[in-house]
Structure formats: structure tokens, C-alpha cells
Motif scaffolding. Structure first.
Motif, short mmCIF file in Angstrom:
data_model
loop_
_atom_site.label_atom_id
_atom_site.label_comp_id
_atom_site.label_asym_id
_atom_site.label_seq_id
_atom_site.Cartn_x
_atom_site.Cartn_y
_atom_site.Cartn_z
N PRO A 177 2.10 14.82 -9.22
CA PRO A 177 1.57 13.94 -9.12
C PRO A 177 0.74 14.26 -8.11
N ILE A 178 0.08 14.61 -7.24
CA ILE A 178 -1.11 15.34 -7.23
C ILE A 178 -2.52 16.39 -8.20
N SER A 179 -2.01 15.70 -8.89
CA SER A 179 -3.09 16.20 -10.25
C SER A 179 -4.19 15.06 -10.08
N ASP A 180 -5.47 15.04 -10.87
CA ASP A 180 -6.56 14.28 -11.14
C ASP A 180 -5.70 12.89 -11.11
N ARG A 182 0.56 -1.14 0.10
CA ARG A 182 0.16 0.20 -0.28
C ARG A 182 0.81 1.07 0.14
N ILE A 183 2.00 0.71 0.95
CA ILE A 183 2.87 2.45 1.00
C ILE A 183 3.84 2.78 -0.57
N CYS A 184 3.68 1.81 -1.14
CA CYS A 184 5.02 1.81 -2.35
C CYS A 184 3.97 1.77 -3.45
N ILE A 185 2.59 1.75 -3.45
CA ILE A 185 1.83 2.04 -4.56
C ILE A 185 1.64 3.60 -3.89
N CYS A 186 1.63 3.86 -2.82
CA CYS A 186 1.22 5.72 -3.24
C CYS A 186 1.62 6.72 -3.04
N SER A 214 3.33 9.15 -8.84
CA SER A 214 4.24 10.19 -9.71
C SER A 214 4.85 9.20 -11.29
N LEU A 215 4.65 8.16 -10.98
CA LEU A 215 4.70 7.51 -12.85
C LEU A 215 3.38 7.75 -13.66
#
Length: 467
Positions: A426-429, A410-414, A419-420
Motif C-alpha cells: 500500500p505504500i508503492s508508487d 479524506r481519512i477514508c480515501i487515505c 490498499s485497494l
């Protein structure tokens, strides 16, 4: 089968006794989860959307506490279920009272520790300043009520462990009604805002405990206070801690992952994604409940038959529980498709959702998460069944390690997927989609770890014929 009659899970058709035990568990879970839902709806109607967002912003750290309580009490009840399967009433009584002593000790310890760090946790969670004071007021009282929550959880799990799932249902119904009445009184009439709904939850848990003790002592002689006083026994305490604490830590570790996920989500949409959490989180929780109830019933089934040494019956029950899970998942998909469009309107004031500026963003964050997560709920069902098998076999280390794997996933995906998706923002919709995938990916990792282990133990111990 008569209401309030104990179910001996070592006899009868496996699917029938599992369903009979699971239905009251499901209804109890719905009522138990109704505390936070009722609190949100009361605040929505009496105070406003900001108070709803405030208590929901504490959801991830509240879940760490609640799930630790649920895991510990469930672990303690495994030993009770095993002794019940053996028909060993002496050790059944001893384990019951030692579990109560442990609940009191652990509950007081967690409360004292939490009171020292809860404000720092809210800041670490990145809770918006406009919600911080209300969230702090709510969580302070929830911490004070933790020992009652832990004890109420244990008493319900102890009854289910001996095949009585109807009584916890009616006790939950009574305590939920208490919660509703006092939530409206404290928040609507006395105007205590988030403090009011927290106090209502505290009183509801106390009500649950009082009724549970009265019922247990009157109905079950082997738990009665009339017998010899059971002293604290190191052997029993160690055995239950060995089962309960790893499960409690496992559940807490899982929700540390949701803590990180919530902190990430709070960075999207200038707080609007946080409002969306208030809408989709209860929906996700309720849709997962049928599969969770089946797994909880299976846990008692496995533990009783493990105590009775009937391993072939365990395997047969697991097969039938998996089939029930798949059928339930199809129903969840249909129900989820119907509910999703209405989710924001259920939990937020209509004027906020219809706001031409903020409303579309709240709906986008809510709908996106639900459309990604709901089809993957089957993974959650498979992991809970695998966990129940391992817990019933008293193998607590593997679920704990699986929880660590789920946390890391969960942490790695978040941390990396948003960003990928959009390296420049990285905080876009569109990056928000990456955060939504953290939940199903965490489930998938846990299924792999626990599923393989559960299959191994089922095959290893399949040596006694089905009755």
C-alpha cells in the motif's frame, strides 16, 4: 471606484462590486501566504533543502492553527458586516471591540495549549528524525506568535466586512516586506535557521497589527478610541462565538484531514514524498486563491445584503460569482499546466532534483499530485461559494457538518484506496495515486453537503426585488 474607498455592497452591479472587492483580497492572500513561501525560499538559499522540508513538514499542524484563526476571525467579521449593512454604527463599534477581546483570549488559550502538545503532534505526524529538531524550533515560535496572527487576521477581515479591501492589501504588502528583510537577517546573516524565519513571521504579524490599528482609528470614527470605552458584553461575545468558533473548528477539522493525509504521504518513498509536498503544496495553495478570494468577497456581499434584507440581490450576486468562478477555473487549468513541470525546481535545490537516484521519485510524487488535483479545483471553488452563502446567512452548523464530512472522506480515501490499488504494497508508487485522490474527493463531499443547503436557503429567502 477610488482606492481605499469603502464599497457599499448593497448597491451597484453585483459582479462589479464582487470583483472590485475580490482583487485586493486575492493580492492580500498571495502576500499573506508569501510568509511560508518566503521562509522556504530564504532557507533554500541560505541553509539548504532539509530546513525547507522541516518547516513544510509542520504544514498540516500549522494549518490547523492558521485556519482556526482565519475561521474565527472571519466569523466575528460576519456580525460586523451585517451591522454595516444595516447602517447600525453603535452595534458595529460594540461588535468590533468585543471581537478584539475574544481574539486576545482565544489566542492566548491556544498558545498555552499548543506549547504543551506540539512536540507530541510532530511525532504523531511521523516527521523524519533528521527534520524533527528544526521543525520543533520553527513551530515553537509560530505558536508564540498565534495571538498576533489571530488579531491580524481579524483586523483585515473587519476592514473587508465594511467594504474596505484595499487597506488590508497594502498592510499585507508592508508586513511581507518586513518578513523578507528579517528572514534574510535572522537566517542568512545571524544563522538562526528555522528559528530565524519564524521570528521574522512574528515581527511581520506585529507590524500588521500596529499599522491596521493606526489606519482603522484614524479613518473610521465609529471604531475610534475617542468614544466611550466598550466593555466586554456577554451578548455580543456569545453571538460572535456562535459564528466564529464553529467556522474556526470547521477549518481546523478540514486540516486535521490534511494532517492524516500528510502522515500517510510521509510513509512513501523513504521521505522523498515529504520533499515533494514542499513542492506541490504551495502551488496548490496559490492556484486555489482566486476562487477563495471570490468566495471571501461574496461572503461580505451576502452578509451586508442579508443585514439589509435584500435576498433577491444575494441570489443575483451568487449567480454572477459562479460565472466568475468558472472563468477563473479555466485560467487556473492553463496556468497549472504551465507551472507543473517547474514546481520541484522552484522549491528545492537544483542538485537534489537532478540527482539520478532520488530526483525522479521527487518529481513523480510532485507531478502525480498536481495532475490529479488541479483539474478538480473547481470543486474547491464551488464549496467555498456555498460556504460563503451559508456563513453570510449566519448558518454555521451546516459548514461545520460539511467539514466533518470532508474530514471523514479524506481519512477514508487515505486509509483504504492505496490498499485497494496495491493490496500487497500500500505504500508503492502506484498506491500513492490513491492518496492524491483524497483531496478532490473531500472537496466533492463538501460540495454536495453545502451546495444543497445553500440552494435551499437561496430559494427560501428569495422574496425582495433586486435594486
Amino acid at each position: 471606484m477610488k482606492l481605499f474607498k469603502q464599497i457599499d455592497l448593497t448597491i451597484g452591479k453585483p459582479w462589479k462590486v464582487i470583483i472590485y472587492l475580490a482583487i485586493p483580497i486575492l493580492l492580500s492572500q498571495i502576500l499573506g501566504n508569501a510568509f511560508s513561501l518566503i521562509n522556504a525560499l530564504v532557507l533554500k538559499t541560505t541553509v539548504g533543502g532539509d530546513s525547507v522540508t522541516a518547516i513544510n513538514s509542520t504544514g498540516s499542524i500549522s494549518s490547523v492553527l492558521f485556519q482556526f484563526a482565519y475561521g474565527c476571525s472571519g466569523g466575528f467579521a460576519i456580525l460586523i458586516s451585517s451591522f454595516y449593512g444595516k447602517k447600525d454604527t453603535l452595534n458595529l463599534r460594540r461588535s468590533f471591540y468585543n471581537a478584539i477581546y475574544l481574539c486576545l483570549f482565544i489566542g492566548i488559550f491556544i498558545t498555552v495549549l499548543g506549547l504543551f502538545v506540539y512536540k507530541d503532534l510532530l511525532l504523531l505526524l511521523n516527521v523524519d528524525e533528521r527534520y524533527l529538531n528544526k521543525a520543533s524550533d520553527y513551530y515553537f515560535i509560530i505558536l508564540l506568535s498565534f495571538v498576533f496572527l489571530l488579531l491580524a487576521n481579524f483586523l483585515g477581515n473587519a476592514l473587508r466586512a465594511i467594504g474596505d479591501s484595499a487597506a488590508p492589501l497594502f498592510i499585507s504588502l508592508t508586513s511581507t516586506l518586513v518578513n523578507v528583510c528579517f528572514a534574510f537577517l535572522f537566517s542568512g546573516v545571524i544563522k538562526l535557521d528555522t528559528k530565524g524565519v519564524a521570528l521574522a513571521t512574528l515581527l511581520a504579524n506585529i507590524t500588521n497589527i500596529v499599522i491596521s490599528f493606526i489606519y482603522i482609528f484614524k479613518k473610521y470614527d465609529y471604531f475610534s478610541l475617542k468614544g466611550k470605552v466598550v466593555k466586554i458584553n456577554k451578548t455580543y461575545c456569545f453571538s460572535m462565538l456562535k459564528l466564529g468558533v464553529p467556522l474556526g473548528l470547521q477549518w481546523s477539522i478540514l486540516f486535521i484531514g490534511t494532517f492524516f493525509q500528510a502522515r500517510t504521504i510521509n510513509g512513501f518513498g523513504n521521505g522523498l514524498a515529504t520533499k515533494a509536498v514542499s513542492c506541490y503544496s504551495p502551488i496548490e495553495s496559490y492556484l486555489c486563491m482566486p476562487l477563495s478570494a471570490i468566495a471571501n468577497a461574496l461572503l461580505s456581499y451576502v452578509a451586508q445584503n442579508y443585514g439589509n434584507g435584500n435576498f433577491s440581490r444575494i441570489k443575483e450576486g451568487v449567480k454572477q460569482a459562479l460565472l466568475i468562478d468558472i472563468i477563473s477555473w479555466v485560467a487556473i487549468l492553463i496556468l497549472g499546466a504551465i507551472i507543473t513541470p517547474y514546481a520541484p525546481y522552484i522549491f528545492m535545490p537544483k542538485d537534489e532534483i537532478n540527482d539520478v537516484i532520488n530526483g525522479p521519485f521527487i518529481k513523480y510524487y510532485c507531478y502525480t499530485y498536481l495532475k490529479i488535483v488541479i483539474p478538480c479545483i473547481l470543486f474547491q471553488g464551488l464549496l467555498t461559494i456555498s460556504r460563503s452563502i451559508l456563513q453570510g446567512y449566519q448558518k454555521t452548523l451546516i459548514p461545520f457538518l460539511s467539514g466533518v464530512g470532508e474530514l471523514v472522506a479524506r481519512i477514508c480515501i487515505c486509509a483504504f484506496l492505496p490498499s485497494l490499488i496495491n493490496p500487497s504494497n500500500p505504500i508503492s508508487d502506484e498506491s500513492y495515486v490513491g492518496v492524491c485522490f483524497s483531496t478532490p474527493m473531500a472537496w466533492f463531499v463538501s460540495v454536495i453537503i453545502m451546495g444543497i443547503s445553500a440552494i435551499y436557503f437561496l430559494r427560501k429567502n428569495n422574496r425582495i426585488k433586486l435594486k
